[in-house]
Write a protein that holds these residues in place. Structure first.
Motif, short mmCIF file in Angstrom:
data_model
loop_
_atom_site.label_atom_id
_atom_site.label_comp_id
_atom_site.label_asym_id
_atom_site.label_seq_id
_atom_site.Cartn_x
_atom_site.Cartn_y
_atom_site.Cartn_z
N PRO A 7 0.84 -1.21 0.00
CA PRO A 7 0.00 0.00 0.00
C PRO A 7 0.87 1.26 0.00
N THR A 12 -3.92 9.21 -2.67
CA THR A 12 -5.29 9.15 -3.16
C THR A 12 -5.29 9.44 -4.65
N SER A 29 -5.12 1.54 -8.34
CA SER A 29 -6.01 2.05 -7.30
C SER A 29 -7.43 1.69 -7.69
N GLU A 32 -10.48 -3.77 -5.33
CA GLU A 32 -10.97 -4.21 -4.02
C GLU A 32 -10.02 -5.17 -3.31
N TYR A 35 -6.88 -3.79 -1.33
CA TYR A 35 -7.31 -3.05 -0.14
C TYR A 35 -7.80 -4.00 0.94
N LYS A 36 -8.60 -5.01 0.56
CA LYS A 36 -9.12 -5.95 1.56
C LYS A 36 -8.01 -6.73 2.24
N SER A 39 -6.11 -4.29 4.49
CA SER A 39 -6.92 -3.92 5.65
C SER A 39 -6.99 -5.06 6.66
N VAL A 57 -4.77 4.76 4.35
CA VAL A 57 -5.03 3.82 3.25
C VAL A 57 -6.53 3.61 3.10
N ASP A 58 -7.03 3.73 1.85
CA ASP A 58 -8.42 3.40 1.56
C ASP A 58 -8.51 2.91 0.11
N MET A 59 -9.71 2.74 -0.40
CA MET A 59 -9.88 2.19 -1.75
C MET A 59 -9.30 3.10 -2.84
N SER A 61 -6.54 4.71 -2.58
CA SER A 61 -5.08 4.74 -2.46
C SER A 61 -4.42 3.95 -3.58
N PHE A 63 -1.73 1.14 -4.80
CA PHE A 63 -1.15 -0.11 -4.31
C PHE A 63 -0.16 -0.61 -5.35
#
Length: 285
Positions: A7, A12, A29, A32, A35-36, A39, A57-59, A61, A63
């Motif tokens: 990540p 963003t 980016s 899913e 990110y999962k 997370s 970090v979120d969806m 972001s 990777f």
């Protein structure tokens, strides 16, 4: 197939990204799965405050994802850090970092710590940043200046940031510098490089003289300036970034740059006017 997920903290994107990169990596980016996985497995393993993950970090972001058939993370560590540094060079809108890497094989997950996450504003990977980043992927950058620019982003104190930035700027503008001549050459060369008018050149020259004196006071007497250096450091960072990008995009050596700058002083032209490079980041004081 074994998988690597890194990540990009604090990043963003305004829309989904997918960039195929060397070494079988992809920068993405809006996906899913990465990110999962991050997370689920990274949040509880972080050396830092666990709440930090949700803030950084979120969806949306970025990777860095790669097939990892041999699971040799140590082989690519330097390359991953180089990608982080080139991302940060691509824009002045925030600071990102890649502090953790997750490797997965079947139901086995491993966490590798690279370094702490960096502090700074939210890193925006927009279309402009993406264009510059893609251009940098296959280009050689001035090594010392690029390394010191990147190190300056990791430093907490303005004094340390200023010193790193001045080491980088000296390597760019006075590779032929000698004691007693450095400040003079810096003032002239940087003034003609960044300034298009007499007024701009005078402002740049005054700034360089003042800031280089601050550098000397920090090095030789350990003087602490604190937050009073904030604006000065920001300008130095803009100058260092612009010069690194310009040299890399133009593909010019530092020796040739030095010759060009000295010619400008004789002719009175600005760098942009004289050489009209296809890419040139400009600094307006």
């Amino acid at each position: 197939m074994p998988l690597l997920i890194a990540p990009v903290f604090n990043s963003t994107t305004p829309q989904s990204v997918r960039i195929d990169m060397p070494n079988s990596y992809t920068l993405i980016s809006g996906a899913e799965k990465p990110y999962k996985v991050a997370s689920r497995y990274l949040r509880n393993e972080m050396d830092e405050n666990r709440r930090m993950f949700d803030k950084r970090v979120d969806m949306s972001s970025l990777f860095l994802v790669g097939d990892y058939p041999e699971m040799r993370l140590t082989d690519d560590r330097d390359w991953i850090e180089e990608i982080e540094n080139k991302l940060n060079l691509s824009t002045i809108n925030g600071i990102c970092s890649i502090p953790y890497v997750i490797t997965a094989k079947a139901n086995l997950y491993g966490i590798t710590y690279l370094k702490r996450s960096l502090d700074g504003g939210k890193y925006m990977f927009d279309e402009h940043a993406q264009r510059i980043f893609l251009a940098l992927l296959d280009r050689d950058l001035p090594t010392l200046a690029f390394r010191r620019y990147s190190l300056s982003l990791e430093k907490k104190s303005y004094e340390d940031q200023l010193l790193d930035l001045w080491i980088g700027l000296e390597s760019l503008f006075v590779p032929d510098g000698r004691k007693g001549e450095i400040t003079y050459k810096l003032r002239l060369r940087m003034a003609y490089y960044f300034g298009d008018s007499l007024q701009q050149r005078e402002k740049i020259a005054q700034l360089i003289k003042k800031s280089y004196n601050h550098r000397s006071e920090i090095v030789h007497s350990g003087k602490v300036f604190g937050n009073t250096l904030s604006d000065e450091v920001n300008i130095l960072r803009l100058m260092a970034r612009a010069a690194i990008l310009n040299v890399a995009m133009e593909g010019i050596s530092l020796q040739d740059l030095q010759v060009r700058l000295d010619q400008l002083i004789l002719t009175g032209d600005s760098y942009y006017e004289r050489y009209n490079p296809s890419f040139f980041e400009r600094i307006i004081l």
